[in-house]
Design a protein around this motif. Structure first.
Motif, PDB file in Angstrom:
ATOM      1  N   GLN A  43       0.855  -1.187   0.000  1.00 50.54           N
ATOM      2  CA  GLN A  43       0.000   0.000   0.000  1.00 50.54           C
ATOM      3  C   GLN A  43       0.888   1.234   0.000  1.00 50.54           C
ATOM      4  OE1 GLN A  43      -3.357   0.094   2.819  1.00 50.54           O
ATOM      5  NE2 GLN A  43      -2.847  -2.015   3.359  1.00 50.54           N
ATOM      6  N   GLN A  44       0.439   2.264  -0.683  1.00 52.29           N
ATOM      7  CA  GLN A  44       1.169   3.534  -0.625  1.00 52.29           C
ATOM      8  C   GLN A  44       0.629   4.338   0.558  1.00 52.29           C
ATOM      9  OE1 GLN A  44       0.877   5.110  -4.757  1.00 52.29           O
ATOM     10  NE2 GLN A  44       3.084   4.842  -4.789  1.00 52.29           N
ATOM     11  N   GLU A  45       0.852   3.794   1.752  1.00 49.81           N
ATOM     12  CA  GLU A  45       0.326   4.419   2.960  1.00 49.81           C
ATOM     13  C   GLU A  45       1.407   4.438   4.023  1.00 49.81           C
ATOM     14  OE1 GLU A  45      -3.800   3.728   4.087  1.00 49.81           O
ATOM     15  OE2 GLU A  45      -3.071   3.183   6.079  1.00 49.81           O
ATOM     16  N   ALA A  46       1.747   5.645   4.468  1.00 48.94           N
ATOM     17  CA  ALA A  46       2.799   5.845   5.458  1.00 48.94           C
ATOM     18  C   ALA A  46       2.192   6.020   6.844  1.00 48.94           C
ATOM     19  CB  ALA A  46       3.635   7.069   5.092  1.00 48.94           C
ATOM     20  N   VAL A  47       2.897   5.480   7.844  1.00 47.41           N
ATOM     21  CA  VAL A  47       2.440   5.555   9.232  1.00 47.41           C
ATOM     22  C   VAL A  47       3.592   6.039  10.105  1.00 47.41           C
ATOM     23  CG1 VAL A  47       1.428   4.309  11.167  1.00 47.41           C
ATOM     24  CG2 VAL A  47       0.847   3.645   8.823  1.00 47.41           C
ATOM     25  N   LEU A  48       3.323   7.040  10.918  1.00 46.50           N
ATOM     26  CA  LEU A  48       4.332   7.598  11.810  1.00 46.50           C
ATOM     27  C   LEU A  48       4.426   6.762  13.083  1.00 46.50           C
ATOM     28  CD1 LEU A  48       6.312   9.924  12.336  1.00 46.50           C
ATOM     29  CD2 LEU A  48       4.407  11.242  13.277  1.00 46.50           C
ATOM     30  N   ILE A  49       5.666   6.401  13.449  1.00 49.72           N
ATOM     31  CA  ILE A  49       5.884   5.573  14.636  1.00 49.72           C
ATOM     32  C   ILE A  49       6.904   6.239  15.551  1.00 49.72           C
ATOM     33  CG2 ILE A  49       5.360   3.444  13.393  1.00 49.72           C
ATOM     34  CD1 ILE A  49       8.401   2.905  13.299  1.00 49.72           C
ATOM     35  N   ASP A  50       7.230   5.584  16.653  1.00 49.42           N
ATOM     36  CA  ASP A  50       8.272   5.974  17.613  1.00 49.42           C
ATOM     37  C   ASP A  50       8.071   7.390  18.153  1.00 49.42           C
ATOM     38  OD1 ASP A  50      10.495   6.248  19.201  1.00 49.42           O
ATOM     39  OD2 ASP A  50      11.794   5.170  17.822  1.00 49.42           O
ATOM     40  N   PHE A  51       7.316   7.469  19.239  1.00 51.17           N
ATOM     41  CA  PHE A  51       7.021   8.740  19.878  1.00 51.17           C
ATOM     42  C   PHE A  51       7.842   8.935  21.161  1.00 51.17           C
ATOM     43  CE2 PHE A  51       3.686   8.187  16.925  1.00 51.17           C
ATOM     44  CZ  PHE A  51       3.142   9.431  16.646  1.00 51.17           C
ATOM     45  N   GLY A  52       9.049   8.314  21.192  1.00 56.06           N
ATOM     46  CA  GLY A  52       9.871   8.368  22.391  1.00 56.06           C
ATOM     47  C   GLY A  52      10.359   9.754  22.756  1.00 56.06           C
ATOM     48  N   LEU A  53      10.443  10.661  21.783  1.00 56.08           N
ATOM     49  CA  LEU A  53      10.917  12.018  22.069  1.00 56.08           C
ATOM     50  C   LEU A  53       9.783  13.037  22.094  1.00 56.08           C
ATOM     51  CD1 LEU A  53      14.222  12.202  19.959  1.00 56.08           C
ATOM     52  CD2 LEU A  53      13.885  11.468  22.320  1.00 56.08           C
ATOM     53  N   THR A  54       8.550  12.562  21.994  1.00 54.41           N
ATOM     54  CA  THR A  54       7.407  13.475  21.950  1.00 54.41           C
ATOM     55  C   THR A  54       7.304  14.280  23.242  1.00 54.41           C
ATOM     56  OG1 THR A  54       6.197  11.996  20.468  1.00 54.41           O
ATOM     57  CG2 THR A  54       4.898  13.601  21.707  1.00 54.41           C
ATOM     58  N   ARG A  55       7.072  15.579  23.078  1.00 49.26           N
ATOM     59  CA  ARG A  55       6.926  16.463  24.223  1.00 49.26           C
ATOM     60  C   ARG A  55       5.834  17.491  23.930  1.00 49.26           C
ATOM     61  NH1 ARG A  55       9.777  13.008  25.572  1.00 49.26           N
ATOM     62  NH2 ARG A  55      11.731  13.063  26.747  1.00 49.26           N
ATOM     63  N   SER A  56       5.320  18.077  25.003  1.00 51.92           N
ATOM     64  CA  SER A  56       4.339  19.152  24.853  1.00 51.92           C
ATOM     65  C   SER A  56       4.996  20.369  24.218  1.00 51.92           C
ATOM     66  CB  SER A  56       3.757  19.528  26.219  1.00 51.92           C
ATOM     67  OG  SER A  56       3.024  20.740  26.132  1.00 51.92           O
ATOM     68  N   ILE A  57       4.279  21.018  23.304  1.00 53.45           N
ATOM     69  CA  ILE A  57       4.803  22.233  22.674  1.00 53.45           C
ATOM     70  C   ILE A  57       5.083  23.296  23.734  1.00 53.45           C
ATOM     71  CG2 ILE A  57       4.188  24.172  21.144  1.00 53.45           C
ATOM     72  CD1 ILE A  57       2.758  22.204  19.355  1.00 53.45           C
ATOM     73  N   ALA A  58       4.324  23.275  24.810  1.00 50.25           N
ATOM     74  CA  ALA A  58       4.465  24.295  25.861  1.00 50.25           C
ATOM     75  C   ALA A  58       5.736  24.099  26.689  1.00 50.25           C
ATOM     76  CB  ALA A  58       3.250  24.265  26.782  1.00 50.25           C
ATOM     77  N   THR A  59       6.363  22.922  26.590  1.00 47.53           N
ATOM     78  CA  THR A  59       7.561  22.656  27.372  1.00 47.53           C
ATOM     79  C   THR A  59       8.709  23.538  26.898  1.00 47.53           C
ATOM     80  OG1 THR A  59       6.887  20.363  27.689  1.00 47.53           O
ATOM     81  CG2 THR A  59       9.195  20.878  28.104  1.00 47.53           C
ATOM     82  N   LYS A  60       9.353  24.224  27.830  1.00 47.39           N
ATOM     83  CA  LYS A  60      10.444  25.136  27.470  1.00 47.39           C
ATOM     84  C   LYS A  60      11.813  24.484  27.570  1.00 47.39           C
ATOM     85  CE  LYS A  60       7.568  28.442  26.700  1.00 47.39           C
ATOM     86  NZ  LYS A  60       7.274  28.780  25.283  1.00 47.39           N
ATOM     87  N   SER A  61      11.907  23.376  28.309  1.00 51.19           N
ATOM     88  CA  SER A  61      13.174  22.676  28.455  1.00 51.19           C
ATOM     89  C   SER A  61      12.974  21.219  28.063  1.00 51.19           C
ATOM     90  CB  SER A  61      13.669  22.761  29.900  1.00 51.19           C
ATOM     91  OG  SER A  61      14.886  22.060  30.045  1.00 51.19           O
ATOM     92  N   MET A  62      13.748  20.746  27.070  1.00 49.98           N
ATOM     93  CA  MET A  62      13.609  19.381  26.570  1.00 49.98           C
ATOM     94  C   MET A  62      14.974  18.721  26.503  1.00 49.98           C
ATOM     95  SD  MET A  62      10.865  19.855  23.449  1.00 49.98           S
ATOM     96  CE  MET A  62       9.401  20.901  23.610  1.00 49.98           C
ATOM     97  N   THR A  63      14.997  17.402  26.626  1.00 50.91           N
ATOM     98  CA  THR A  63      16.251  16.673  26.505  1.00 50.91           C
ATOM     99  C   THR A  63      16.849  16.895  25.117  1.00 50.91           C
ATOM    100  OG1 THR A  63      15.035  14.718  25.776  1.00 50.91           O
ATOM    101  CG2 THR A  63      15.556  14.879  28.122  1.00 50.91           C
ATOM    102  N   ALA A  64      18.171  17.019  25.087  1.00 51.52           N
ATOM    103  CA  ALA A  64      18.856  17.280  23.821  1.00 51.52           C
ATOM    104  C   ALA A  64      19.078  15.972  23.066  1.00 51.52           C
ATOM    105  CB  ALA A  64      20.174  17.991  24.085  1.00 51.52           C
TER     106      ALA A  64
END
Length: 456
Positions: free
Chosen positions: A153-174
């Motif tokens: 299928q020509q269908e892409a799926v996004l995976i691996d949300f290990g680095l996902t953070r809230s947009i409101a977060t001001k400090s994130m792991t590098a």
């Protein structure tokens, strides 16, 4: 340290581990069978490195909280998370199992993609990112390795949300992936926002379209942002066209704007990036831009496809293509007019027609789909009866070795992949139930060559 082995039952025998699907900086993902239902799942845990960390318990809490966040996502281009389970001291996230390969492996095996196919996947992942951003989250790890293509299928799926953070977060792991991470991601505190994921999405498109050139020059990804910013002298990011002259100027410029080093100068949102690529217009988000170099109106074709009127769309496709090629009187497109006189059939028009079919069929129909199937069977410009027979059988144009009547063609989304459009190619499409003749192969082959030339 806990590493699950093939054949090992977990969760009181509910699941049986089959194999390791993949491993990253934080997690390891297993393929698991649920014997009671026969269903396959993907189960992710923290990997052995994380298990040896002093703050492992704290990391598991973060891991589960992130999983619960993703569990609330409902989007066809985002991997589905079902539940959290526990096996001893180790927690696992039970997810949808996707039979397919990563976009990275797909490009590694096939080579750089056509512009049309690359834009299809970027559009799908772009839509999933818009959804995520509207939920107040950033993915922060968009790259070809974190995009899965469903099998056949020509269908892409996004995976691996290990680095996902809230947009409101001001400090994130590098934490980041070189070549795809923007400059702000190298710092714990920075100007984070939708533009952070835009950079990675643009870099992913850069790779999809330039992989052959990058590989030839010994590169494995676009120039890392850190080298572009701080090396003396700074390393210049070559324009995509440097590696692939067939890329349209519009897409070339959109990629560079999406990969601007400074966040303030970069394309601000995924929607704007998709607009710059020509995937949507500012007035009608989600619509394919109806581009034509000869003033052809494709609105009727769009409306037929949008409404699922596949037969009307097929006939309208024939009408507009004959009009573009100035072949209304003859009533067919031959080898000469399809390939040898490209000015009579502009690439912009071919792309528009293909993108409309691909979009409204969810990747099942379109010239680029047919070309992919043909090439996937080993098809080239050389005549090969066995491959042609396999192709016609695969797309459902012959039955028992005999050419179908047009009235027997399946005008339904459930038709075989690549079944439509079908009326365009030859003088008497689907009229006589006879084995296809050699002239038919020549004409379709020439058409596919034109599709390839136009990077559809």
């Amino acid at each position: 340290m806990i590493i699950w082995q093939p054949g090992q039952p977990i969760n009181n025998g509910r699941f049986t581990i089959q194999s390791v699907l993949g491993q990253g900086g934080f997690g390891i993902t297993y393929k698991a069978l649920e014997p009671s239902t026969g269903k396959l799942y993907a189960i992710k845990t923290l990997n052995s490195t994380m298990q040896l960390q002093e703050d492992f318990a704290e990391q598991q809490v973060k891991f589960i909280n992130e999983a619960l966040t993703i569990k609330g996502f409902e989007h066809k281009h985002i991997v589905k998370v079902y539940e959290v389970i526990q096996e001893g001291q180790l927690f696992g996230v039970v997810m949808e199992y996707i039979d397919g390969m990563t976009l990275f492996k797909y490009v590694q095996s096939k080579g750089q993609l056509s512009e049309s196919e690359a834009l299809l996947y970027i559009d799908q992942i772009g839509q999933s990112l818009e959804y995520i951003h509207n939920k107040g989250q950033l993915h922060r790890d968009i790259k070809p390795q974190n995009i899965l293509l469903r099998q056949n299928q020509q269908e892409a799926v996004l995976i691996d949300f290990g680095l996902t953070r809230s947009i409101a977060t001001k400090s994130m792991t590098a934490s980041l992936t070189e070549g795809y991470a923007p400059i702000e991601q190298y710092r714990r505190q920075g100007n984070f926002g939708s533009h952070t994921d835009v950079y990675a999405l643009a870099a992913t498109l850069y790779y999809l379209l330039t992989a052959n050139g990058l590989k030839k020059e010994g590169e494995v990804s676009p120039v890392p942002a850190l080298n572009r910013k701080y090396d003396e002298p700074p390393v210049i990011l070559p324009a995509p066209k440097h590696y692939n002259s067939g890329i349209s100027q519009r897409v070339n410029d959109a990629i560079l704007a999406g990969m601007e080093i400074e966040p303030e100068r970069r394309t601000a949102t995924v929607l704007k990036f998709r607009e710059n690529l020509g995937l949507v217009s500012s007035g009608n988000p989600g619509e394919v831009e109806l581009k034509s170099d000869v003033g052809m109106d494709y609105s009727k074709l769009r409306d037929y496809l949008k409404g699922g009127k596949w037969k009307e769309a097929d006939e309208e496709t024939r009408r507009v293509m004959l009009a573009v090629a100035k072949r209304e009187k003859e009533g067919w497109l031959d080898d000469e007019h399809i390939y040898n006189f490209p000015d009579n059939f502009p690439c912009a028009d071919l792309r528009t027609i293909d993108q409309l079919w691909v979009k409204y069929s969810n990747g099942r129909f379109g010239f680029s789909v047919q070309k992919r199937i043909y090439q996937g069977l080993g098809g080239t410009r050389e005549y090969n009866w066995d491959i042609w027979q396999k192709f016609f059988d695969k797309v459902g144009w012959i039955k028992g070795g005999r050419w179908l009547y047009y009235s027997n063609i399946t005008f339904d989304i459930k038709a075989p992949e690549g079944h439509l459009p079908g009326i365009t190619y030859h003088k008497s499409p689907f009229i006589t139930p006879i084995t296809p003749l050699p002239w038919l192969f020549d004409e379709i082959n020439s058409f596919f060559s034109r599709v390839e030339t136009c990077k559809v």
